[in-house]
Design a protein around this motif. Structure first.
Motif, PDB file in Angstrom:
ATOM      1  N   UNK A 276       0.828  -1.204   0.000  1.00 38.55           N
ATOM      2  CA  UNK A 276       0.000   0.000   0.000  1.00 38.55           C
ATOM      3  C   UNK A 276       0.866   1.259   0.000  1.00 38.55           C
ATOM      4  N   UNK A 277       1.941   1.250   0.776  1.00 33.15           N
ATOM      5  CA  UNK A 277       2.858   2.394   0.797  1.00 33.15           C
ATOM      6  C   UNK A 277       3.546   2.572  -0.549  1.00 33.15           C
ATOM      7  N   UNK A 278       3.944   1.451  -1.157  1.00 38.67           N
ATOM      8  CA  UNK A 278       4.609   1.534  -2.453  1.00 38.67           C
ATOM      9  C   UNK A 278       3.703   2.174  -3.501  1.00 38.67           C
ATOM     10  N   UNK A 279       2.448   1.710  -3.583  1.00 36.70           N
ATOM     11  CA  UNK A 279       1.524   2.238  -4.585  1.00 36.70           C
ATOM     12  C   UNK A 279       1.248   3.717  -4.360  1.00 36.70           C
ATOM     13  N   UNK A 280       0.996   4.093  -3.121  1.00 35.25           N
ATOM     14  CA  UNK A 280       0.705   5.495  -2.819  1.00 35.25           C
ATOM     15  C   UNK A 280       1.904   6.387  -3.118  1.00 35.25           C
ATOM     16  N   UNK A 281       3.094   5.942  -2.716  1.00 31.58           N
ATOM     17  CA  UNK A 281       4.304   6.733  -2.931  1.00 31.58           C
ATOM     18  C   UNK A 281       4.617   6.832  -4.412  1.00 31.58           C
ATOM     19  N   UNK A 282       4.482   5.714  -5.128  1.00 34.42           N
ATOM     20  CA  UNK A 282       4.780   5.708  -6.561  1.00 34.42           C
ATOM     21  C   UNK A 282       3.839   6.630  -7.321  1.00 34.42           C
ATOM     22  N   UNK A 283       2.541   6.570  -7.002  1.00 34.01           N
ATOM     23  CA  UNK A 283       1.569   7.403  -7.700  1.00 34.01           C
ATOM     24  C   UNK A 283       1.787   8.887  -7.391  1.00 34.01           C
TER      25      UNK A 283
ATOM     26  N   UNK B  57      10.022   6.756 -13.154  1.00 31.80           N
ATOM     27  CA  UNK B  57      10.739   7.446 -12.078  1.00 31.80           C
ATOM     28  C   UNK B  57       9.973   7.347 -10.765  1.00 31.80           C
ATOM     29  N   UNK B  58       8.643   7.446 -10.835  1.00 26.46           N
ATOM     30  CA  UNK B  58       7.838   7.303  -9.624  1.00 26.46           C
ATOM     31  C   UNK B  58       7.971   5.916  -9.020  1.00 26.46           C
ATOM     32  N   UNK B  59       7.978   4.898  -9.855  1.00 23.21           N
ATOM     33  CA  UNK B  59       8.109   3.514  -9.371  1.00 23.21           C
ATOM     34  C   UNK B  59       9.481   3.252  -8.778  1.00 23.21           C
ATOM     35  N   UNK B  60      10.513   3.826  -9.402  1.00 25.18           N
ATOM     36  CA  UNK B  60      11.879   3.619  -8.909  1.00 25.18           C
ATOM     37  C   UNK B  60      12.071   4.247  -7.535  1.00 25.18           C
ATOM     38  N   UNK B  61      11.640   5.504  -7.384  1.00 29.75           N
ATOM     39  CA  UNK B  61      11.830   6.155  -6.077  1.00 29.75           C
ATOM     40  C   UNK B  61      10.988   5.486  -5.002  1.00 29.75           C
ATOM     41  N   UNK B  62       9.790   4.996  -5.361  1.00 31.51           N
ATOM     42  CA  UNK B  62       8.961   4.289  -4.385  1.00 31.51           C
ATOM     43  C   UNK B  62       9.628   2.995  -3.944  1.00 31.51           C
TER      44      UNK B  62
END
Length: 318
Positions: A100-107, A151-156
């Motif tokens: 859940x944190x990964x998806x929210x952070x990536x988005x 880039x969003x997915x990588x930083x997440x």
């Protein structure tokens, strides 16, 4: 080789509004209605940008990505929030919390970059209109959107990996509606200096750089608009970027306040600060994605015309 993750926590407890049970049903109805508006509004925008050939341009391609991103972002957290309002004991597994944190952070990170890409699109359209078809060709704007997602997915991946490698050997109660990164880091029973530094670098890259890029872009845009001799021409030029500018102000204003404000060290104000953090996060997570399609629909004649055509076609079919 020893496992890096020495966590003894199998699940987390989400506090949410447990201290205010009388408000939970009210908030459930309110958030549910807002979530349905998000799905409907952004879903309609995606449909019209795909089905209407007049909207097959870079600006509306980015807008379709933004709408899809808003649906993904809210869907990663809002169902969990709604379930929490109805469940006496609100728990989430360790792996579920990480996802859940990964998806929210990536988005969230993706949207930061995507809004910067949209600002560049408006800059080229207004400041260099003759070169616009060449600069913003399909070979350019598709990779631009793809790089935003990447880039969003990588930083997440980096941020959440660092967070979940920490040992959580004590309290497992998250004082939040969802597994929010900052709230989870407070529970770690180890030094989080690396996480703080990493988050600070991430803030600079995904908040500071896009904001600076957007700011500079709009300086050139406004300068170009002000040089247009006719009032009607200035109004028409500004109308093409007013919706994006409004979305940027709402989005960045909220997220900068949420993550950029200094944390109070006063224990007497901790409860008020935690409550404020949760409410700000809820506003950012629900209200902003709900406003985006409304802003673009109200301020864009092409979108309004495309929606009317879509509705008209549906009526004729029936």
């Amino acid at each position: 080789m020893e496992a890096v993750n020495q966590s003894t926590v199998a699940e987390f407890v989400l506090l949410g509004l447990s201290d205010h049970p009388t408000l939970e049903k009210t908030f459930f109805v309110l958030i549910l209605l807002m979530y349905l508006v998000i799905l409907l509004g952004n879903g309609v925008l995606i449909l019209v940008t795909v089905l209407d050939s007049h909207l097959h341009t870079p600006m509306y391609f980015f807008l379709g990505n933004l709408s899809f991103l808003d649906i993904c972002y809210t869907t990663s957290s809002i169902p969990l929030v709604l379930d929490g309002f109805l469940t006496p004991r609100k728990t989430i597994s360790f792996s579920g919390c990480a996802m859940q944190m990964f998806l929210s952070f990536a988005m969230g990170a993706t949207e930061c970059v995507l809004l910067g890409m949209m600002a560049f699109d408006r800059y080229v359209a207004i400041c260099n209109p003759l070169r616009y078809p060449v600069v913003m060709s399909k070979a350019a704007y598709v990779p631009m959107a793809a790089s935003s997602w990447a880039s969003g997915s990588i930083t997440a991946t980096v941020q959440i990996s660092l967070a979940m490698r920490l040992p959580f050997c004590g309290d497992n109660v998250i004082n939040h509606f969802t597994c929010e990164v900052l709230a989870v880091l407070k529970l770690a029973c180890a030094d989080i200096s690396i996480n703080v530094i990493s988050m600070a670098v991430g803030n600079v890259i995904f908040l500071g750089v896009p904001v600076l890029f957007i700011f500079v872009s709009y300086i050139f845009i406004l300068s170009t608009i002000l040089r247009i001799p006719s009032a009607e021409g200035r109004k028409k030029a500004f109308s093409t970027c007013s919706a994006h500018l409004t979305v940027v102000l709402v989005f960045y204003g909220t997220i900068l306040f949420m993550y950029g404000k200094p944390k109070s060290k006063d224990p007497l104000g901790a409860d008020k600060q935690d409550l404020a953090d949760k409410l700000i996060s809820l506003f950012y997570g629900v209200l902003t994605p709900m406003l985006n399609p409304i802003i673009y629909s109200l301020r864009n004649k092409d979108v309004k015309a495309a929606v009317k055509n879509l509705v008209g076609q549906r009526c004729l079919i029936q």
